[in-house]
Design a protein around this motif. Structure first.
Motif, PDB file in Angstrom:
ATOM      1  N   ARG A 279      48.437 -50.951  40.123  1.00 23.62           N
ATOM      2  CA  ARG A 279      49.844 -50.517  40.152  1.00 23.62           C
ATOM      3  C   ARG A 279      50.590 -50.086  41.391  1.00 23.62           C
ATOM      4  N   LEU A 280      49.792 -49.228  42.092  1.00 26.45           N
ATOM      5  CA  LEU A 280      50.365 -48.681  43.388  1.00 26.45           C
ATOM      6  C   LEU A 280      49.715 -49.146  44.643  1.00 26.45           C
ATOM      7  N   GLY A 281      48.962 -50.120  44.602  1.00 26.95           N
ATOM      8  CA  GLY A 281      48.122 -50.682  45.749  1.00 26.95           C
ATOM      9  C   GLY A 281      47.454 -49.663  46.645  1.00 26.95           C
ATOM     10  N   ARG A 282      47.282 -48.390  46.202  1.00 30.51           N
ATOM     11  CA  ARG A 282      46.337 -47.590  47.056  1.00 30.51           C
ATOM     12  C   ARG A 282      44.785 -47.787  46.782  1.00 30.51           C
ATOM     13  N   VAL A 283      44.168 -47.472  47.924  1.00 37.45           N
ATOM     14  CA  VAL A 283      42.859 -47.209  48.059  1.00 37.45           C
ATOM     15  C   VAL A 283      42.226 -46.213  47.455  1.00 37.45           C
ATOM     16  N   LEU A 284      41.471 -46.220  46.277  1.00 35.22           N
ATOM     17  CA  LEU A 284      41.037 -45.034  45.091  1.00 35.22           C
ATOM     18  C   LEU A 284      39.785 -44.611  45.884  1.00 35.22           C
ATOM     19  N   ALA A 285      38.818 -45.552  46.438  1.00 36.05           N
ATOM     20  CA  ALA A 285      37.562 -45.011  46.479  1.00 36.05           C
ATOM     21  C   ALA A 285      36.668 -46.313  47.176  1.00 36.05           C
ATOM     22  N   TYR A 286      35.652 -45.771  47.922  1.00 38.60           N
ATOM     23  CA  TYR A 286      34.840 -46.922  48.539  1.00 38.60           C
ATOM     24  C   TYR A 286      33.240 -46.217  48.254  1.00 38.60           C
TER      25      TYR A 286
ATOM     26  N   LYS B 131      25.459 -53.720  48.834  1.00 28.70           N
ATOM     27  CA  LYS B 131      26.820 -54.363  48.382  1.00 28.70           C
ATOM     28  C   LYS B 131      27.948 -53.321  48.605  1.00 28.70           C
ATOM     29  N   HIS B 132      28.944 -53.538  49.113  1.00 29.71           N
ATOM     30  CA  HIS B 132      30.158 -52.645  49.478  1.00 29.71           C
ATOM     31  C   HIS B 132      31.114 -52.628  48.355  1.00 29.71           C
ATOM     32  N   ILE B 133      31.655 -51.868  47.848  1.00 28.43           N
ATOM     33  CA  ILE B 133      32.714 -51.853  46.727  1.00 28.43           C
ATOM     34  C   ILE B 133      33.805 -50.987  47.263  1.00 28.43           C
ATOM     35  N   LEU B 134      35.105 -51.628  47.180  1.00 29.93           N
ATOM     36  CA  LEU B 134      36.401 -51.068  47.287  1.00 29.93           C
ATOM     37  C   LEU B 134      37.257 -51.026  45.980  1.00 29.93           C
ATOM     38  N   ILE B 135      37.688 -49.943  45.611  1.00 28.72           N
ATOM     39  CA  ILE B 135      38.513 -49.905  44.498  1.00 28.72           C
ATOM     40  C   ILE B 135      39.893 -49.335  44.720  1.00 28.72           C
ATOM     41  N   ILE B 136      40.862 -50.482  44.148  1.00 35.41           N
ATOM     42  CA  ILE B 136      42.246 -50.184  44.601  1.00 35.41           C
ATOM     43  C   ILE B 136      42.964 -49.844  43.281  1.00 35.41           C
ATOM     44  N   ASP B 137      44.014 -49.226  43.228  1.00 38.52           N
ATOM     45  CA  ASP B 137      44.940 -49.004  41.894  1.00 38.52           C
ATOM     46  C   ASP B 137      45.937 -50.207  42.069  1.00 38.52           C
TER      47      ASP B 137
END
Length: 330
Positions: free
Chosen positions: A296-303, A288-294
């Motif tokens: 409020r800001l639309g930034r990619v925080l982590a994968y 499973k692949h997980i993408l974490i996004i802020d």
């Protein structure tokens, strides 16, 4: 590797079970045995260890940007070192249950908030990530008894050239037995090992919002897991995006099949975000692949990549994190 972005993409590659050819195993054995090996006797000695990252072996074949040859180390090296029953892996992130909302709807909501943001026109040329991969190696030998993250610093010039530095962070242990085994295997590492180099981007600088979808498609596999791990994450490592560009990225992601909105979470840097997940459709080992996004800001925080099924020859307990990238600056 064509450029530093592909080198940095090691943590974003997908896991597959593979079998090395006899000649590949023999060549690898000859290379490994030619490297200095030490065994701890009595008091633990201290030394620096050289680090390098390669693909994992008969158990792991790193695909896409890394494109490393699959080899099995555990079968090739002499049994001089203690081996744990299961390899050390980072703790799983906790993701709260999501409300009944589609990934497309949630990403569109974040994109609308993001494109209205006002940010300075000047962009950072310094990018920082913390990364870890199950394929991390020290002294020519696979690490199984500790999790050793790496800090990656990159400086990108206007012409696309990149200077980078990778530094090993302190090893992390889940229990005292892992720490003891690490010391027996590797002596002890008191100074971070640093690698440096130069590279360049084969994809050029990011375009405006209208061209973002086409830019992200460059070098991207057709499946959603590959799009995230081998295109989006790779390009975010050394490219600063404006709010409107980030909104375009989110809309390109929203169009991908199989993506689920999984809920809220906190990344490994302690930042709150929303998690989007997809099951791999192009991997022998279920993951499973997980993408974490802020939000409020639309930034990619982590994968992160997590093995979810039978790990095959990998000595890990599933579910197990096998790759992660935490974006800290840029």
């Amino acid at each position: 590797m064509r450029d530093v972005e592909e080198t940095l993409a090691a943590a974003g590659s997908r896991i597959q079970v593979a079998h090395a050819l006899p000649e590949e195993r023999e060549a690898l054995l000859e290379r490994i045995l030619s490297e200095p090996q030490s065994r701890t006797r009595g008091k633990v000695r201290r030394r620096k260890a050289s680090r390098r990252r390669v693909g994992l072996t008969v158990a792991l074949a790193v695909t896409g940007a890394l494109a490393a040859t699959a080899v099995v180390v555990s079968d090739l090296l002499p049994g001089s070192y203690p081996e744990p029953a299961y390899g050390a892996t980072p703790p799983m992130l906790k993701i709260s249950s999501a409300r009944d909302l589609s990934a497309r709807a949630e990403l569109e909501a974040v994109a609308r908030r993001t494109e209205r943001l006002k940010e300075p026109t000047s962009s950072s040329d310094h990018f920082v990530q913390e990364t870890w991969s199950l394929s991390t190696r020290i002294g020519g030998r696979q690490i199984t008894s500790a999790v050793v993250p790496e800090r990656r610093d990159s400086w990108k010039s206007a012409d696309g050239t990149i200077k980078w530095s990778v530094r090993a962070e302190d090893p992390q242990f889940q229990n005292a037995k892992q720490k003891e085994m690490w010391q027996e295997q590797w002596d002890s590492i008191d100074e971070p090992t640093t690698r440096t180099g130069n590279g360049g981007s084969s994809y050029g600088n990011p375009p405006g919002p209208d061209g973002m979808r086409k830019w992200l498609a460059k070098g991207s596999p057709g499946d959603t897991a590959g799009f995230i791990s081998e295109s989006l994450v790779q390009k975010m490592m050394t490219n600063h995006l404006s709010p409107r560009q980030r909104a375009a990225v989110l809309r390109a992601l929203a169009a991908k099949k199989g993506l689920r909105f999984s809920g809220s979470t906190t990344d490994r840097a302690g930042r709150e975000g929303v998690a989007f997940t997809v099951e791999s459709t192009n991997s022998v080992v279920p993951s499973k692949h997980i993408l974490i996004i802020d939000p409020r800001l639309g930034r990619v925080l982590a994968y992160e990549e997590v093995l979810t099924g039978d790990p095959g020859m990998l000595k890990v307990k599933t579910p197990a994190v096998v790759n992660y990238v935490t974006f800290l600056k840029g």
